[in-house]
Design a protein around this motif. Sequence first.
Motif, PDB file in Angstrom:
ATOM      1  N   ILE A   2      18.558  43.737  87.852  1.00 36.15           N
ATOM      2  CA  ILE A   2      18.732  42.501  88.583  1.00 36.15           C
ATOM      3  C   ILE A   2      20.035  41.878  87.936  1.00 36.15           C
ATOM      4  O   ILE A   2      20.360  41.287  86.784  1.00 36.15           O
ATOM      5  N   ARG A  63      19.293  42.809  93.615  1.00 34.18           N
ATOM      6  CA  ARG A  63      18.801  43.907  93.134  1.00 34.18           C
ATOM      7  C   ARG A  63      19.607  45.072  93.845  1.00 34.18           C
ATOM      8  O   ARG A  63      19.144  45.204  95.161  1.00 34.18           O
ATOM      9  N   GLU A  64      20.514  45.737  93.402  1.00 32.61           N
ATOM     10  CA  GLU A  64      21.078  46.557  94.222  1.00 32.61           C
ATOM     11  C   GLU A  64      21.780  46.120  95.400  1.00 32.61           C
ATOM     12  O   GLU A  64      21.793  46.600  96.587  1.00 32.61           O
ATOM     13  N   ALA A  98       8.849  41.645  94.401  1.00 31.62           N
ATOM     14  CA  ALA A  98       9.432  40.967  92.922  1.00 31.62           C
ATOM     15  C   ALA A  98       8.525  40.650  92.056  1.00 31.62           C
ATOM     16  O   ALA A  98       7.171  39.781  92.552  1.00 31.62           O
TER      17      ALA A  98
END
Length: 332
Positions: A2, A63-64, A98
Amino acid sequence: MIQFVGFDKQYLSSMATLLAKRHEVERSRYSFLPQQFEDPQVTEALLQKEVEKPFVNGIVALREDEVIGYMLYEYKEDAKKGRHITIDYPYIAIAEDAHPRLVRLLYAEAGAEWIAGGYFQHIIYVPIGYDRLVYEWLDQGFRFEQKYAILDIQNYKPKATDAENKALSVRRLAESDSDTLKRMSRWNSIHQAAAPSWNPITKESLEDVKSGYAALAKDAEAIVMIGEQDEIPVGFHVYYEADSSANMFTPDRTVELPAASTNPQYRGRGVGKALADASYSQLKELGYDYSLADWHTPNHLASYFWPKLGYQPFMIRMVRKVDNRIAWAHGQ
């Protein structure tokens, strides 16, 4: 992995999608919440308006390169609270997949900047329908301060007995009631200062309250209901038409209840219930569907009375005051 980045408008569309999904979850529990905010285009317009405010900033969790959470916050200062941070109702959302702990990480990342700037009081408006976040804020040292609730006026069921209704005469406010309102203003203020609320009421603030109540007699927008027994005022309710465009939780045709009280000498006699019955009957005739109220959570009378009438809490104001010695006490 993250990554946390500062707010940028390129993330606005993804943030709006998270907020719309959050609202959908909330509406599954509280159907009175406005449906239009389940539409990401509507929430994006709302967030766009908020981020244009001069003292609003934010942080985004990636995230990514996918937005999985965000938190906006506003820097504020006033004479009563001093410097403080407000995280308003639409200012935070995280992805459904999440972990709730993400809100702690967002808070830690943004909070370091607040503390460095001397903002030690943090205020957040938390949706109860999204309750997996409530416990995270409690674990971060926040406490409950104020609850906000909605009553369905159209389906309201009278609560007073026939005897309690007959004992109370209810009427609308008249301009000649200015002095009466001044006397009644003390009831709620003095109660707020009593145990277990212990909310200090200074002589100066009480004078301001008296003046404000007296002005109600000439306020054409106020809907004030006064209850009397033997021509003695024993209770009152104050209502205003709520602006449903001002936030994402107020339905159309809603009134808000900023003040209400019963003469302490008449409490326990059904005055509050009879006054509520008459008020909601009148508001129903005026075409209103809902009533919005809030109360200080340590106020045990209010915390018991309003839910008993049928008010459903949907939002909590939570507060944390960080020990300001952290500005210099680092254990070194």
